[in-house]
Design an enzyme around this catalytic site. Sequence first.
Site: not given
Length: 318
Positions: A25, A158, A224, A263, A265, A279, A281, A285
């Site tokens: 990443e 990602s 992205y 974060r 998800d 998951e 994070n 980002g």
Amino acid sequence: MNFEISRKPQEYGKVAVLLGGNSAERDISLMSGEAIFSALIKSGVDAVKVDPKDGLINQLIDKSIERVFIALHGREGEDGVVQGCLQSMGIPYTGSNVVSAAMSMDKLISKRLWKQMGIPTAHFSSVEKGQKFTEIEARRLFAKLGPVLFVKPVKEGSSVGMSKVSDEKSLVEGVRLAHQYDNQALVETFTSGKEYTVSILRGKALPSISMETPRDFYDYEAKYQSNQTKYFCPSGLSDDDETVLQRLALKAFGALGCSGWGRVDFIRDGEFGEFLILEANTVPGMTMTSLVPKAAKAVGLGFEQLVLNILETSFDVR
């Protein structure tokens, strides 16, 4: 929500923004780090960019770094490695500590813990690298987990190395792809529903965001590269569902010992089913178009103020 900052810029000292690194990443980390660095400079903070690829410890010493903003995604950034290094050097840093970063990075450990705590997650299994895995073993996994499966590396983010598969040959190939990035492949039941994400900042859950993509699933390109991915904040949930989702996010984040910011998800099982956690994070980002800044904007928090709030987490006791 109150996210006022009373600290003066000089009180942060010399701040290093860690960006780039050696993970899959790297490119996303470079974009996040550049945006963070620019925001810190605009806020009057004495900040410099440091890429661990060029040697981390010597740079931190040579630049007389007093505080670190971690903007490294993936391995050696979110897995506790850099956190352990900084802790051993006595340098304060943003976000979660060594243990919680390592646990959240490992999707298998995270999902096992969440399952034990009664936090809903898709059914799953794992395949270790070197383990015999042919179409015969693939057929057994389909019988156990369902007709459509997701395969992903256990310790990547990602959507790197991720596959959606519906036949034995594709599952074998998906496991092989995941093993290019990690020694373990996570295989989980595919859930048909809308994806949501909840950003967490200093102990508070920000408004959820829902995502829509014309692609088969919310993969790397959808995140992205595509200009067709749509984001909704507010996400369109009812007040009751929003409350349920935010509480789940805080519970799941706390279960791993995560703190500061991050974060979580989710995907919803169908239109009105339960929210299944995907998951957590610990260094999501942070480009100008990333999800955490979008959620912060929904509560009136601009990018520069968001960055300062995250930097504030470096003062937390670990």
